[in-house]
Design an enzyme around this catalytic site. Structure first.
Site, PDB file in Angstrom:
ATOM      1  N   TYR A  52       0.834  -1.213   0.000  1.00 48.89           N
ATOM      2  CA  TYR A  52       0.000   0.000   0.000  1.00 48.89           C
ATOM      3  C   TYR A  52       0.868   1.262   0.000  1.00 48.89           C
ATOM      4  CZ  TYR A  52      -2.952   3.799   1.566  1.00 48.89           C
ATOM      5  OH  TYR A  52      -3.590   5.010   1.659  1.00 48.89           O
ATOM      6  N   HIS A  82      -4.250  16.331  -3.227  1.00 47.34           N
ATOM      7  CA  HIS A  82      -4.577  16.495  -1.813  1.00 47.34           C
ATOM      8  C   HIS A  82      -4.347  17.916  -1.300  1.00 47.34           C
ATOM      9  CE1 HIS A  82      -4.955  12.231  -2.038  1.00 47.34           C
ATOM     10  NE2 HIS A  82      -4.960  12.019  -0.732  1.00 47.34           N
ATOM     11  N   ASN A 194       0.990  11.758   5.463  1.00 50.47           N
ATOM     12  CA  ASN A 194       0.264  10.851   6.347  1.00 50.47           C
ATOM     13  C   ASN A 194       0.783  11.036   7.767  1.00 50.47           C
ATOM     14  OD1 ASN A 194      -1.812   8.986   6.444  1.00 50.47           O
ATOM     15  ND2 ASN A 194      -0.907   7.703   4.853  1.00 50.47           N
ATOM     16  N   TYR A 277     -15.902  33.588  45.220  1.00 50.11           N
ATOM     17  CA  TYR A 277     -15.182  32.432  44.668  1.00 50.11           C
ATOM     18  C   TYR A 277     -14.104  32.847  43.655  1.00 50.11           C
ATOM     19  CZ  TYR A 277     -18.799  29.247  46.508  1.00 50.11           C
ATOM     20  OH  TYR A 277     -19.641  28.528  47.305  1.00 50.11           O
ATOM     21  N   ARG A 280     -11.298  33.677  46.036  1.00 48.51           N
ATOM     22  CA  ARG A 280     -10.985  32.649  47.014  1.00 48.51           C
ATOM     23  C   ARG A 280     -10.590  31.317  46.364  1.00 48.51           C
ATOM     24  NH1 ARG A 280     -15.619  30.197  50.547  1.00 48.51           N
ATOM     25  NH2 ARG A 280     -16.643  32.084  49.785  1.00 48.51           N
ATOM     26  N   PHE A 326      -1.784   7.480  11.934  1.00 46.94           N
ATOM     27  CA  PHE A 326      -2.122   8.817  11.459  1.00 46.94           C
ATOM     28  C   PHE A 326      -3.365   9.369  12.124  1.00 46.94           C
ATOM     29  CE2 PHE A 326      -3.720   5.597   8.445  1.00 46.94           C
ATOM     30  CZ  PHE A 326      -5.064   5.682   8.760  1.00 46.94           C
ATOM     31  N   GLU A 411     -12.560   5.377   5.160  1.00 49.94           N
ATOM     32  CA  GLU A 411     -12.074   6.125   6.325  1.00 49.94           C
ATOM     33  C   GLU A 411     -13.300   6.625   7.078  1.00 49.94           C
ATOM     34  OE1 GLU A 411      -9.494   8.870   4.325  1.00 49.94           O
ATOM     35  OE2 GLU A 411      -8.256   7.243   3.533  1.00 49.94           O
TER      36      GLU A 411
END
Length: 505
Positions: A52, A82, A194, A277, A280, A326, A411
């Site tokens: 792959y 991409h 990746n 608060y 404090r 990834f 995915e």
């Protein structure tokens, strides 16, 4: 000089590289592993083994085999297709961090790239040539594909870069600095994109700036305590020891140190029995945010030294495994945690602002005005702070609880970690402005009380801050004061004021 090994990079070292422009060198041992990993890839290509990302398509195309003569074209097409990030670009410091982190990850020797790829990343880093990378478009699983593709473009001489204060086309800049663009070979495009380096780089910048802001929030809170003549008993060490959280104990200690010698603080029963608060509970609230920041730092330092490529190459190529390193879930959760922690520092700060300006809650002039009624004073500064903390509550919604399937459902679970990191940065900017408002109001309050009565540490901070924002003698455009103060907080060297660092347990 910082030596990258792929295993030992710390937040402190990264800070020196990113902010101080310290030069980087590569470990010879790491380069040896890189060479061995690269040899394995070349054997796979020569032997035409089906692996792959080396001789297959990507994502849903993982079952499509690629002929040997098209392996380089495959990598080029990958980067071009991409590189579809959109929106405003990441701050330049984030781009610089991405170069550093990607080089460190590849140097581990599990990704199969040539040393030349890593050396080019470092050349850009050392020459302060930073890719222009759009912020939006990453799902945070399968890596930060879109942002890292824009980084890869710069290595190829494409796209744009930050260079000497300007955005310029990449190729002429590389030529000017005698850096040869690279031609991607088998697996190298995939190895570059990746990974989780966009979200981790953004997270690293977030952490570095959030740590400083958290320290500053304690000093600013200490000035507010003086402005309101707060009760010191609530910071007594015994209270915090019996609860047991180290970060709470440390915060209380730093507040005591900041206010040591102050003539403006009080004891319980002297003026009142208890404070609200927001005064404090400073150790409990700020301390809890420190717990979150400690968690974030731990996760960042693991991820900064992690192999997040896919596939990964082991045993000189005998074992090549497609996995999911990834996936950005660890950083996604850390960023969402950070968002809440920083938003809370702003929330409690805004409540202290209210106590400084509300005449029903103190004995100071209404809204710290020099002429109440004629002059509105700090009235609308509190509005501004309230608006910012409200915006933060929207941004603090966790990004990591969302997931949208991609690549034809191959995915099918993604982290959205890059969105979380980007939102954390926005929250951080808003929080700094809220603390700037508190500081401006706190300075004015102690001015009414008498700055000469302040503690030594707070008075030093008061003196430095007054050089940024003068006393309120009449109404003016306070937007300029807020922006100037927040920039000062962002850019200052905190060590000039911090005489009590956070204790490491």
């Amino acid at each position: 000089m910082i030596e990258l090994t792929g295993h030992t990079l710390t937040v402190e070292e990264a800070k020196k590289v990113i902010y101080d422009k310290e030069k980087v060198t590569l470990s010879p041992v790491g380069l040896l592993k890189v060479n061995q990993s690269r040899d394995a890839v070349e054997r796979i290509v020569k032997e035409q083994r089906i692996v792959y990302g080396i001789n297959t398509g990507f994502g849903k195309f993982s079952d499509v085999l690629i002929d040997q003569e098209h392996v380089e074209e495959l990598q080029l097409n990958l980067i071009h297709s991409h590189a579809c990030g959109v929106g405003d670009h990441f701050p330049e410091k984030v781009s610089r961090a991405m170069l550093l982190l990607r080089a460190n990850a590849l140097l581990k020797g599990y990704s199969g790239v040539r040393p030349a790829v890593i050396e080019t990343l470092i050349a850009l880093l050392n020459k302060s040539i930073h890719p222009v990378i759009p912020q939006q478009g990453s799902l945070g699983a399968s890596g930060d594909l879109a942002p890292l593709s824009h980084l890869a473009l710069a290595l190829m001489g494409e796209g744009e870069v930050f260079y000497k204060g300007e955005i310029q086309p990449t190729l002429p800049v590389l030529s000017k600095e005698d850096i040869m663009p690279i031609t991607l070979q088998a697996k190298e495009g995939l190895a570059l994109i990746n990974g989780t380096q966009a979200m981790t780089a953004m997270g690293l910048i977030n952490y570095i700036e959030a740590e400083q802001l958290a320290y500053q929030s304690e000093m600013i809170a200490a000035i507010t305590i003086e402005g309101l003549q707060g009760i010191m008993d609530a910071f007594d060490e015994d209270i915090h020891i019996v609860r047991g959280y180290p970060q709470q104990i440390e915060t209380a200690q730093r507040i005591r140190n900041h206010l040591d010698g102050s003539l403006l603080t009080t004891s319980q029963g002297e003026l009142r029995v208890q404070d609200a608060y927001s005064l404090r509970c400073i150790p409990q609230v700020h301390g809890a945010s420190w717990q979150a920041l400690d968690y974030v730092k731990e996760k960042l330092e693991i991820e900064m030294n992690a192999a997040t490529d896919n596939p990964l190459i082991f045993d000189n190529g005998k074992k090549v495994i497609s996995g999911g390193n990834f996936h950005g879930q660890p950083i996604a959760l850390a960023m969402d945690f950070m968002k809440i922690a920083i938003a809370e520092l702003a929330n409690i700060s805004e409540r202290r602002v209210e106590r400084l300006v509300n005449p029903q809650l103190n004995d100071l002039p209404p809204f710290l005005s020099p002429e109440p009624g004629l002059q509105s004073g700090a009235m609308i500064m509190q509005y501004c702070a309230a608006s910012l903390v409200s915006e933060n509550k929207t941004l603090a919604h966790p990004a990591s609880v969302d997931s949208i399937p991609s690549s034809a459902n191959q995915e099918d679970h993604v982290s959205m970690g890059t969105i979380g990191a980007r939102h954390a940065y926005q929250i951080l900017q808003n929080a700094r402005r809220v603390l700037a408002v508190e500081l401006i109001c706190g300075l004015q309050a102690v001015e009414f009380r008498g700055p000469e009565k302040m503690a030594g540490a707070t008075h030093r901070f008061y003196t430095a801050a007054r050089k940024q924002v003068p006393s309120i003698t009449k109404d003016r455009v306070f937007s300029k004061d807020i922006e100037k103060t927040q920039l000062w907080l962002q850019d200052m060297n905190w060590q000039d004021f911090n005489s009590n660092k956070k204790i490491t347990q």
